[in-house]
Design an enzyme around this catalytic site. Sequence first.
Site, PDB file in Angstrom:
ATOM      1  N   HIS A  38       0.845  -1.209   0.000  1.00 54.86           N
ATOM      2  CA  HIS A  38       0.000   0.000   0.000  1.00 54.86           C
ATOM      3  C   HIS A  38       0.875   1.253   0.000  1.00 54.86           C
ATOM      4  O   HIS A  38       0.605   2.219  -0.704  1.00 54.86           O
ATOM      5  CB  HIS A  38      -0.856   0.063   1.271  1.00 54.86           C
ATOM      6  CG  HIS A  38      -1.906  -0.988   1.376  1.00 54.86           C
ATOM      7  ND1 HIS A  38      -1.913  -1.936   2.376  1.00 54.86           N
ATOM      8  CD2 HIS A  38      -3.008  -1.225   0.624  1.00 54.86           C
ATOM      9  CE1 HIS A  38      -2.982  -2.709   2.231  1.00 54.86           C
ATOM     10  NE2 HIS A  38      -3.654  -2.309   1.179  1.00 54.86           N
ATOM     11  N   GLN A  62     -18.372  -6.332  -0.518  1.00 54.78           N
ATOM     12  CA  GLN A  62     -17.533  -7.146  -1.399  1.00 54.78           C
ATOM     13  C   GLN A  62     -17.107  -8.469  -0.758  1.00 54.78           C
ATOM     14  O   GLN A  62     -16.354  -9.226  -1.353  1.00 54.78           O
ATOM     15  CB  GLN A  62     -16.327  -6.351  -1.896  1.00 54.78           C
ATOM     16  CG  GLN A  62     -15.260  -6.056  -0.850  1.00 54.78           C
ATOM     17  CD  GLN A  62     -14.208  -5.109  -1.404  1.00 54.78           C
ATOM     18  OE1 GLN A  62     -14.422  -3.912  -1.564  1.00 54.78           O
ATOM     19  NE2 GLN A  62     -13.028  -5.640  -1.706  1.00 54.78           N
ATOM     20  N   GLU A 152      -1.408  -4.560  -8.753  1.00 54.59           N
ATOM     21  CA  GLU A 152      -1.628  -5.667  -9.695  1.00 54.59           C
ATOM     22  C   GLU A 152      -1.843  -7.004  -8.989  1.00 54.59           C
ATOM     23  O   GLU A 152      -2.134  -7.993  -9.640  1.00 54.59           O
ATOM     24  CB  GLU A 152      -0.442  -5.783 -10.656  1.00 54.59           C
ATOM     25  CG  GLU A 152      -0.436  -4.695 -11.699  1.00 54.59           C
ATOM     26  CD  GLU A 152       0.613  -4.908 -12.777  1.00 54.59           C
ATOM     27  OE1 GLU A 152       1.499  -5.774 -12.595  1.00 54.59           O
ATOM     28  OE2 GLU A 152       0.558  -4.186 -13.784  1.00 54.59           O
ATOM     29  N   ASP A 154      -4.296  -7.660  -7.238  1.00 50.10           N
ATOM     30  CA  ASP A 154      -5.702  -7.863  -7.595  1.00 50.10           C
ATOM     31  C   ASP A 154      -5.864  -7.460  -9.061  1.00 50.10           C
ATOM     32  O   ASP A 154      -6.502  -6.459  -9.380  1.00 50.10           O
ATOM     33  CB  ASP A 154      -6.596  -7.016  -6.689  1.00 50.10           C
ATOM     34  CG  ASP A 154      -6.446  -7.422  -5.238  1.00 50.10           C
ATOM     35  OD1 ASP A 154      -6.866  -8.529  -4.896  1.00 50.10           O
ATOM     36  OD2 ASP A 154      -5.874  -6.640  -4.447  1.00 50.10           O
TER      37      ASP A 154
END
Length: 284
Positions: A38, A62, A152, A154
């Site tokens: 992050h 989600q 990337e 995810d």
Amino acid sequence: MLKVFTEKEQTIAVVSSYKSKGLSVGFVPTMGALHHGHLALVEKALDNNDKVVVSIFVNPTQFDNSEDLKKYPRTLGNDVKLLETLSKEKIIVYAPTVDDIYEGYAVSQSFDFDGLEFEMEGRFRQGHFDGVGTIVKRFLEIVKPHNAYFGEKDFQQLQIIKKLVEKYNMPLNIIGCKIYRETSGLAMSSRNTRLKPEYKNEAPFIYETLKAAKKRFDTNSANKVTKWVEKQFSNDNILELEYFIIADTDTLKTVKKRSNKKTYRAFIAVYADDVRLIDNIALN
Ligand code: PAF
């Protein structure tokens, strides 16, 4: 002190004051429990923008598994401290409550992402991408950034967000950033903090297998490589393979007939006890 807002009105007011001064705004959406992956996204956003908004919100819509949602790490105080090591002046945090962001009604909108939503994560996590699409669209409407940054790891999510922005004609750039790994090779994830030692020791096997699969893909069919990976995991008593798929990078459809004109990626999801880990690798 870095500013932390829990209300969208505060965030909207500050961002529009930046924009009225002609400043560029980057956005990094997160679910918190921040790690170096992050922070690398935030650093990239800081390099390319005058101000950066980081959202911290564990989005209930989600999650297809209520236990996973309950156990998802929540470490806001520590997250803010980590962000302060990067900048106290250029970053603002928007950490809304469910009521603030969903206005009391936490349900997903239904999206058509041209089929990207039916592959892999969409197949194994019912409603996941409707939840992601709903919350990311909401954040983008509130923050209205010039640039937004996604990892990337995810990769499917990244492709879906690009599609979302295209379909809704949203005026911003979506920037994908490479996967950050622990020294063991394990892809960084907030979920890694939940791995018990035995599983943490074994988890680097996921990336080792992806790298070996990439080598094999040079001289073997996708089908052969897939069978080989499935065998490696069936011989492993600790990790449980959910899927390994070699897919077209653009459509995310499982490759049947290989073409020299296309690029492919291998995607994997694995259970380490009750912790679900995903990873992927570019193959050509
Ligand atoms: O990748 C994540 O952490 C989440 O899916 C996101 C983009 C912050 C939406 O909740």
